[in-house]
Motif scaffolding. Structure first.
Motif, short mmCIF file in Angstrom:
data_model
loop_
_atom_site.label_atom_id
_atom_site.label_comp_id
_atom_site.label_asym_id
_atom_site.label_seq_id
_atom_site.Cartn_x
_atom_site.Cartn_y
_atom_site.Cartn_z
N PRO A 172 -1.96 0.60 5.74
CA PRO A 172 -1.52 -0.80 5.67
C PRO A 172 -2.18 -1.65 4.58
CG PRO A 172 -1.71 -0.13 7.95
CD PRO A 172 -2.24 1.02 7.13
N PRO A 173 -3.49 -1.48 4.27
CA PRO A 173 -4.05 -2.28 3.17
C PRO A 173 -3.34 -2.06 1.84
CG PRO A 173 -5.82 -1.32 4.48
CD PRO A 173 -4.53 -0.70 4.96
N ILE A 174 -2.78 -0.88 1.64
CA ILE A 174 -2.01 -0.63 0.42
C ILE A 174 -0.86 -1.62 0.33
CG2 ILE A 174 -0.55 1.05 -0.79
CD1 ILE A 174 -2.20 3.26 0.64
N GLY A 175 -0.17 -1.83 1.46
CA GLY A 175 0.92 -2.80 1.49
C GLY A 175 0.44 -4.21 1.25
N GLY A 176 -0.70 -4.57 1.83
CA GLY A 176 -1.24 -5.90 1.61
C GLY A 176 -1.54 -6.17 0.14
N ALA A 183 -3.51 -7.65 6.66
CA ALA A 183 -3.74 -9.07 6.40
C ALA A 183 -5.04 -9.27 5.62
CB ALA A 183 -3.77 -9.84 7.70
N THR A 184 -6.06 -8.49 5.96
CA THR A 184 -7.33 -8.61 5.25
C THR A 184 -7.16 -8.27 3.78
OG1 THR A 184 -8.60 -8.04 7.24
CG2 THR A 184 -9.71 -7.77 5.12
N ALA A 185 -6.46 -7.18 3.49
CA ALA A 185 -6.23 -6.79 2.10
C ALA A 185 -5.41 -7.85 1.36
CB ALA A 185 -5.50 -5.45 2.06
N PHE A 186 -4.40 -8.39 2.02
CA PHE A 186 -3.56 -9.41 1.38
C PHE A 186 -4.37 -10.65 1.03
CE2 PHE A 186 -1.00 -13.28 1.82
CZ PHE A 186 -0.06 -13.07 0.83
#
Length: 482
Positions: free
Chosen positions: A375-379, A440-443
């Motif tokens: 998921p962080p990749i997507g963010g 969300a954190t990555a975004f």
């Protein structure tokens, strides 16, 4: 993993041939090159606009991802621990989260005609970072391909007999054969399977519920131990988050952004509200999550065949996405241009054999960890493409010509730091939805640090996949159906 800006003439000729597709490729001596197995499906290039698919063909591809016995089981599992109203809220929360992620990332894939591994070269990670992304995605998807194949083999064996390994081998071979030939044949298969699956399921469910009061089932209390809303939403949104992150694998074949929204939204409605909430009713009816027998036992041999086909239609995307990731990984790390069809055979055989011998189920914990890492990749993709916009300019400049930029960043170190930090939040923070927490954190981190100018690329790599000035050649017959 540095780029090789001085690729030889023979290598460049072969890669340029790949950009034209398997038909009409030329050998290094100028003569015809032996035709490769299956379709490469623009694994290292943009999908040309005239090779995109029409609305209805793509809609069936999206809806096919909703046709799963496991989604009924998920709904029943939630229904055992929640009232109908609470389950509706949980599915709504999960659907909204997934739709936002799918649309934001899928739109980027549609605009650029690129799958996630290639997109990340210019959107957040750089060339070498994209290899890490490709590796994580490929391992995760081929792992889930094997796990799903094992579950299918065990289920069919329990229902109609025969050794589980035999059914695993048959299903794995069928899926691999389909994916070898790429998106075009996967789309044709979706046209056949999707209507059959939902017609069969509708008949089975209606036959089961016709002698029971739907109102009473809706008003009945949860028959089992209460499931908190956050846990249910985690199961719904987190379970498909990896699929949302690799949405560009599908949306790169879309023609319009409105199609991406309408088709993905229709898939969410069907998957969460119709299939999922029907599963909730069945869970209240039988007071158990074991509801797959309801569909299968009322459908006979025909039902088993349709379920086999629908399982193949969902699991084919795991194998397809994994093959794209491996192609990009090998090209970046080893400088080897591998054909996607050949990679599909290798991955399909490996996943099938491991599932047949029962090894894959021991890796579910590891795959769950990767589920938090993806998921962080997507963010980062969403933050860079739609908010920061520092590295996507080469894509903007070459989009109209349908070529790839001649250069890409080599490394983006801060993105890797953000990726690691977001993974730790998703893995070790107990509150909320882990997959959403990490995304969300990555975004947020990438958006803030990017706008402050702290996310900077280092080094420049020269494109050596194909002639960047030459768009893929056109066939006279469009691939997509209206």
């Amino acid at each position: 993993m540095a780029a090789n800006p001085k690729a030889g003439a023979a290598t460049r000729a072969a890669r340029a041939g790949d950009a034209r597709g398997t038909d009409g490729a030329r050998g290094t001596d100028g003569g015809p090159e032996a035709k490769s197995i299956g379709s490469d499906d623009y694994s290292l290039s943009r999908v040309p606009r005239d090779k995109r698919f029409g609305f209805w063909s793509m809609l069936l591809q999206w809806l096919a991802q909703s046709g799963s016995i496991s989604q009924f089981t998920l709904g029943a599992t939630i229904g055992v621990g929640m009232t109908f109203g609470d389950a509706f809220l949980a599915f709504t929360l999960g659907a909204v989260i997934l739709e936002i992620v799918i649309f934001a990332i899928g739109m980027a894939g549609m605009r650029e005609g690129l799958a996630t591994p290639m997109l990340t070269r210019w959107v957040g990670f750089g060339r070498n970072g994209s290899a890490l992304v490709s590796f994580v995605i490929a391992v995760s998807l081929v792992g889930w391909f094997g796990v799903q194949n094992t579950i299918f083999g065990n289920s069919v064996s329990a229902l109609i007999g025969g050794p589980s390994w035999m059914w695993c081998a048959l299903a794995g071979a069928a899926i691999t054969a389909l994916v070898i030939f790429g998106f075009r044949y996967m789309a044709v298969f979706a046209k056949i399977v999707t209507p059959l699956f939902f017609a069969m399921v509708a008949w089975s469910v209606v036959s089961t519920l016709k002698d029971h009061s739907i109102g009473d089932l809706i008003d009945s209390p949860a028959p089992g131990q209460t499931i908190p809303l956050a846990v249910a939403a985690t199961a719904i949104a987190g379970g498909y988050m990896t699929g949302a992150i690799v949405a560009p694998e599908m949306t790169r074949y879309n023609r319009k952004g409105s199609h991406v929204f309408l088709q993905s939204a229709a898939s969410m409605i069907l998957s969460e509200y119709i299939v999922g909430m029907t599963g909730v009713l069945l869970g209240h009816l039988v007071k158990s999550s074991e509801v797959s027998h309801i569909v299968l036992s009322t459908s006979g041999a025909f039902g088993v065949i349709v379920v086999l086909m629908s399982t193949a239609k969902i699991n084919d995307w795991n194998l397809y996405g994994s093959s794209l990731g491996v192609v990009n990984f090998f090209q970046v790390v080893f400088g080897k241009r591998l054909h996607r069809g050949v990679i599909t055979i290798v991955l399909g055989v490996a996943g099938t054999v491991l599932s047949a011998v029962g090894i894959m189920t021991h890796f579910t914990d590891f795959l769950s960890v990767l589920g938090v890492a993806i998921p962080p990749i997507g963010g980062i993709i969403v933050a860079e493409y739609w908010v920061v916009k520092r590295m996507r300019k080469p894509l903007d400049d070459t989009r109209e010509s349908e070529t790839l930029p001649k250069t890409s960043p080599t490394w983006v170190p801060m993105s890797l730091v953000i990726w690691l930090a977001a993974f730790c939040v998703g893995k070790f923070y107990d509150g909320g939805i882990p997959a959403l927490n990490s995304l969300a954190t990555a975004f947020v981190l990438y958006s803030v640090l990017g706008l402050l100018g702290w996310v900077k690329p280092y080094g420049t790599s020269t494109l050596d996949d194909a002639d960047a000035d030459t768009p893929a050649a056109r066939d006279t017959t469009p691939v997509g159906a209206a």
